[in-house]
Design a protein around this motif. Sequence first.
Motif, PDB file in Angstrom:
ATOM      1  N   TRP A 110       4.782  54.055  54.914  1.00  0.00           N
ATOM      2  CA  TRP A 110       4.591  55.209  55.793  1.00  0.00           C
ATOM      3  C   TRP A 110       4.961  56.500  55.076  1.00  0.00           C
ATOM      4  O   TRP A 110       4.292  57.526  55.209  1.00  0.00           O
ATOM      5  N   THR A 111       6.035  56.450  54.277  1.00  0.00           N
ATOM      6  CA  THR A 111       6.465  57.629  53.518  1.00  0.00           C
ATOM      7  C   THR A 111       5.386  58.060  52.530  1.00  0.00           C
ATOM      8  O   THR A 111       5.044  59.249  52.428  1.00  0.00           O
ATOM      9  N   VAL A 112       4.838  57.103  51.797  1.00  0.00           N
ATOM     10  CA  VAL A 112       3.797  57.410  50.812  1.00  0.00           C
ATOM     11  C   VAL A 112       2.544  57.922  51.502  1.00  0.00           C
ATOM     12  O   VAL A 112       1.904  58.886  51.037  1.00  0.00           O
ATOM     13  N   LEU A 113       2.171  57.314  52.628  1.00  0.00           N
ATOM     14  CA  LEU A 113       0.964  57.732  53.332  1.00  0.00           C
ATOM     15  C   LEU A 113       1.078  59.180  53.826  1.00  0.00           C
ATOM     16  O   LEU A 113       0.165  59.993  53.615  1.00  0.00           O
ATOM     17  N   VAL A 114       2.195  59.503  54.472  1.00  0.00           N
ATOM     18  CA  VAL A 114       2.376  60.871  54.979  1.00  0.00           C
ATOM     19  C   VAL A 114       2.420  61.861  53.830  1.00  0.00           C
ATOM     20  O   VAL A 114       1.795  62.935  53.882  1.00  0.00           O
ATOM     21  N   ALA A 115       3.149  61.526  52.755  1.00  0.00           N
ATOM     22  CA  ALA A 115       3.237  62.430  51.606  1.00  0.00           C
ATOM     23  C   ALA A 115       1.862  62.629  50.972  1.00  0.00           C
ATOM     24  O   ALA A 115       1.513  63.754  50.559  1.00  0.00           O
ATOM     25  N   ALA A 116       1.066  61.572  50.902  1.00  0.00           N
ATOM     26  CA  ALA A 116      -0.269  61.691  50.321  1.00  0.00           C
ATOM     27  C   ALA A 116      -1.148  62.623  51.143  1.00  0.00           C
ATOM     28  O   ALA A 116      -1.899  63.443  50.598  1.00  0.00           O
ATOM     29  N   VAL A 117      -1.049  62.526  52.460  1.00  0.00           N
ATOM     30  CA  VAL A 117      -1.827  63.415  53.329  1.00  0.00           C
ATOM     31  C   VAL A 117      -1.369  64.865  53.154  1.00  0.00           C
ATOM     32  O   VAL A 117      -2.195  65.786  53.059  1.00  0.00           O
ATOM     33  N   TRP A 176       9.848  66.245  54.786  1.00  0.00           N
ATOM     34  CA  TRP A 176       9.507  64.842  55.000  1.00  0.00           C
ATOM     35  C   TRP A 176      10.332  63.928  54.085  1.00  0.00           C
ATOM     36  O   TRP A 176      10.759  62.844  54.500  1.00  0.00           O
ATOM     37  N   ALA A 177      10.578  64.366  52.860  1.00  0.00           N
ATOM     38  CA  ALA A 177      11.376  63.562  51.938  1.00  0.00           C
ATOM     39  C   ALA A 177      12.791  63.369  52.467  1.00  0.00           C
ATOM     40  O   ALA A 177      13.365  62.275  52.366  1.00  0.00           O
ATOM     41  N   VAL A 178      13.359  64.419  53.050  1.00  0.00           N
ATOM     42  CA  VAL A 178      14.719  64.314  53.620  1.00  0.00           C
ATOM     43  C   VAL A 178      14.727  63.333  54.786  1.00  0.00           C
ATOM     44  O   VAL A 178      15.587  62.443  54.872  1.00  0.00           O
ATOM     45  N   VAL A 179      13.763  63.480  55.707  1.00  0.00           N
ATOM     46  CA  VAL A 179      13.705  62.601  56.881  1.00  0.00           C
ATOM     47  C   VAL A 179      13.488  61.149  56.466  1.00  0.00           C
ATOM     48  O   VAL A 179      14.186  60.239  56.924  1.00  0.00           O
ATOM     49  N   ALA A 180      12.501  60.919  55.589  1.00  0.00           N
ATOM     50  CA  ALA A 180      12.203  59.553  55.166  1.00  0.00           C
ATOM     51  C   ALA A 180      13.352  58.953  54.360  1.00  0.00           C
ATOM     52  O   ALA A 180      13.654  57.756  54.487  1.00  0.00           O
ATOM     53  N   GLY A 181      14.021  59.790  53.550  1.00  0.00           N
ATOM     54  CA  GLY A 181      15.157  59.292  52.781  1.00  0.00           C
ATOM     55  C   GLY A 181      16.302  58.850  53.675  1.00  0.00           C
ATOM     56  O   GLY A 181      16.907  57.795  53.469  1.00  0.00           O
ATOM     57  N   ILE A 182      16.598  59.655  54.697  1.00  0.00           N
ATOM     58  CA  ILE A 182      17.644  59.280  55.648  1.00  0.00           C
ATOM     59  C   ILE A 182      17.266  57.988  56.374  1.00  0.00           C
ATOM     60  O   ILE A 182      18.097  57.104  56.579  1.00  0.00           O
ATOM     61  N   GLY A 183      15.983  57.880  56.737  1.00  0.00           N
ATOM     62  CA  GLY A 183      15.524  56.669  57.402  1.00  0.00           C
ATOM     63  C   GLY A 183      15.656  55.442  56.523  1.00  0.00           C
ATOM     64  O   GLY A 183      16.070  54.373  56.986  1.00  0.00           O
ATOM     65  N   MET A 216       3.041  73.694  51.340  1.00  0.00           N
ATOM     66  CA  MET A 216       2.920  72.266  51.077  1.00  0.00           C
ATOM     67  C   MET A 216       4.259  71.682  50.626  1.00  0.00           C
ATOM     68  O   MET A 216       4.695  70.635  51.115  1.00  0.00           O
ATOM     69  N   LEU A 217       4.934  72.380  49.710  1.00  0.00           N
ATOM     70  CA  LEU A 217       6.216  71.891  49.213  1.00  0.00           C
ATOM     71  C   LEU A 217       7.282  71.890  50.303  1.00  0.00           C
ATOM     72  O   LEU A 217       8.156  71.006  50.333  1.00  0.00           O
ATOM     73  N   LEU A 218       7.215  72.857  51.213  1.00  0.00           N
ATOM     74  CA  LEU A 218       8.174  72.899  52.321  1.00  0.00           C
ATOM     75  C   LEU A 218       8.033  71.660  53.197  1.00  0.00           C
ATOM     76  O   LEU A 218       9.030  70.995  53.524  1.00  0.00           O
ATOM     77  N   LEU A 219       6.811  71.326  53.568  1.00  0.00           N
ATOM     78  CA  LEU A 219       6.591  70.154  54.410  1.00  0.00           C
ATOM     79  C   LEU A 219       6.955  68.860  53.685  1.00  0.00           C
ATOM     80  O   LEU A 219       7.570  67.960  54.274  1.00  0.00           O
ATOM     81  N   VAL A 240       2.295  66.138  59.699  1.00  0.00           N
ATOM     82  CA  VAL A 240       0.857  66.126  59.429  1.00  0.00           C
ATOM     83  C   VAL A 240       0.109  67.037  60.397  1.00  0.00           C
ATOM     84  O   VAL A 240      -0.778  67.807  59.988  1.00  0.00           O
ATOM     85  N   THR A 241       0.421  66.975  61.691  1.00  0.00           N
ATOM     86  CA  THR A 241      -0.290  67.813  62.664  1.00  0.00           C
ATOM     87  C   THR A 241       0.041  69.294  62.480  1.00  0.00           C
ATOM     88  O   THR A 241      -0.834  70.150  62.660  1.00  0.00           O
ATOM     89  N   THR A 242       1.271  69.590  62.120  1.00  0.00           N
ATOM     90  CA  THR A 242       1.623  70.988  61.843  1.00  0.00           C
ATOM     91  C   THR A 242       0.799  71.531  60.688  1.00  0.00           C
ATOM     92  O   THR A 242       0.273  72.651  60.734  1.00  0.00           O
ATOM     93  N   GLN A 243       0.681  70.735  59.631  1.00  0.00           N
ATOM     94  CA  GLN A 243      -0.130  71.155  58.491  1.00  0.00           C
ATOM     95  C   GLN A 243      -1.604  71.285  58.886  1.00  0.00           C
ATOM     96  O   GLN A 243      -2.278  72.255  58.512  1.00  0.00           O
ATOM     97  N   ALA A 244      -2.112  70.320  59.656  1.00  0.00           N
ATOM     98  CA  ALA A 244      -3.527  70.334  60.028  1.00  0.00           C
ATOM     99  C   ALA A 244      -3.874  71.560  60.864  1.00  0.00           C
ATOM    100  O   ALA A 244      -4.902  72.221  60.626  1.00  0.00           O
ATOM    101  N   VAL A 245      -3.034  71.895  61.832  1.00  0.00           N
ATOM    102  CA  VAL A 245      -3.295  73.057  62.682  1.00  0.00           C
ATOM    103  C   VAL A 245      -3.231  74.339  61.865  1.00  0.00           C
ATOM    104  O   VAL A 245      -4.048  75.253  62.037  1.00  0.00           O
ATOM    105  N   THR A 246      -2.269  74.425  60.960  1.00  0.00           N
ATOM    106  CA  THR A 246      -2.130  75.629  60.132  1.00  0.00           C
ATOM    107  C   THR A 246      -3.340  75.818  59.216  1.00  0.00           C
ATOM    108  O   THR A 246      -3.878  76.927  59.096  1.00  0.00           O
ATOM    109  N   ILE A 247      -3.766  74.738  58.570  1.00  0.00           N
ATOM    110  CA  ILE A 247      -4.920  74.838  57.671  1.00  0.00           C
ATOM    111  C   ILE A 247      -6.190  75.158  58.446  1.00  0.00           C
ATOM    112  O   ILE A 247      -7.022  75.985  58.022  1.00  0.00           O
ATOM    113  N   ALA A 248      -6.374  74.535  59.601  1.00  0.00           N
ATOM    114  CA  ALA A 248      -7.572  74.797  60.405  1.00  0.00           C
ATOM    115  C   ALA A 248      -7.630  76.246  60.846  1.00  0.00           C
ATOM    116  O   ALA A 248      -8.707  76.863  60.885  1.00  0.00           O
TER     117      ALA A 248
END
Length: 337
Positions: free
Chosen positions: A23-30, A73-80, A66-69, A111-119
Motif C-alpha cells: 500500500w505504501t509503494v502504491l500510494v507513493a507511486a501515484v 505519507w512516508a511519516v504516516v506509513a513509517g509509523i504504521g 509532490m515532495l510535501l505529500l 491521493v485525492t488531495t493531489q488529484a483535486v489540486t492538479i485538476a
Amino acid sequence: MTDPYDSSPNGVRARLLVAIAAWTVLVAAVLVAVPLAFADRLPDPLATHWGSSEGPDGSMSPTAFMLLLIGMWAVVAGIGAVAAARGRHLARRVTRAWFCAGLAWAGGFMVTTQAVTIAANLDRGHWTRAQDVSWQVAVVLVAPIALGALGWLAGRPGPDVPAPSPETGRLIDLDPGRRPVWVSTTTARWAGWLALASLAAAVVVAGVALYGLFPGGWGAVLPLALAGVIGTVLSSVSVRVVPEALTVSVGPLRWPSRRVRLERVERAWAEERYPTQVGGWGLRGLPGRATIMIRGGECLVVRYVSGGELAITVDDAATGAALVNALVARRHSSAGR
C-alpha cells in the motif's frame, strides 16, 4: 516465506506488514506518477490553497507540492509499519480493523488531495487562474472515508485474541497514622520536539511573511502555532493519588487537569495499551471511556462505579493502581462499620 494460511498472530502480523509495504509503494507511486504525467499542462508554481473568497490564495512549485505529500505519507506509513511490527495488540480483530482503516484513509486523503489540486490547475497557464474548488472538497472528504471502510474490512480476517481480563494486583498496607501520596510523571520527547519545531516554524514564517517574502504565509502561522500548543500539552502527563481523589494533569504547567474523587472509583489496574488500540495520541475515546495517550505501553486504568473507564499512560502504573485499590478498600471498610 510468509505462509498465506498461517492464522497465528505472528502470521497475521507478517501478512499485515507485506500489505502495508504494498500500500505504501502504491500510494507513493501515484503521488509521483500523476504530477509527472501532467507536468507539461501544469503552471509553475501551481495553486495549492483556496481561501474563503473561492479563488486561489496560495501557491507552490509542483515539485515542492509532490515532495510535501510524499514526505507526509512516508511519516504516516513509517509509523504504521513500526506499529505493526511491534504491536502484539494487532492480534485483536477490532484493533487490526481500525488500524487498517486509518492507514487506508490516510493514503486516500493524500491521493485525492493531489488529484483535486492538479485538476484545478490543469491547462490554466498561471496559478491565479486555477479553477475554483467547491464540490471537490466533498471528494477529498468522502473518498478517503470509503477507502477507510475497505481497509476496515480488509483488517478483519484472521484471529481475534481476546484481551486478558484485568487483575486487581497487589494492595498496599496503609499506615493509619500517615497520609499516603503517589505521584508519577511521564514525558513524551516526540511531543516536546514537535512543539518546539512548530513554534519555531510559526515564528520564522510570520517573520518572513511580515517582510513580504512569503505571500500567503500568514495562513500557515496559526496551524503551526496550534500544533506547537498541542505538542506542548501532550509533552507530559502527571498523575497524583491522595486519599480523597486521583488528579490527572497534562503539560508542563500541569494544566488542564482532571480530578476524580475516589468514591467514584470501583478499582484500578495496570495494563499495556498502544495508540493503534485507542485511535492515536492525545485524549482519545468518549466521555466515560477515555484514554490519555502520550506514549504506548504501561497505563494506569481506573474503572468507575458507573462502569466507565479512564486510562492514563504513566510510569509505575502498578504502584498507583495498588494505592488506589487500597484507598478504595479502606473507604468501603469505613463505610461498612
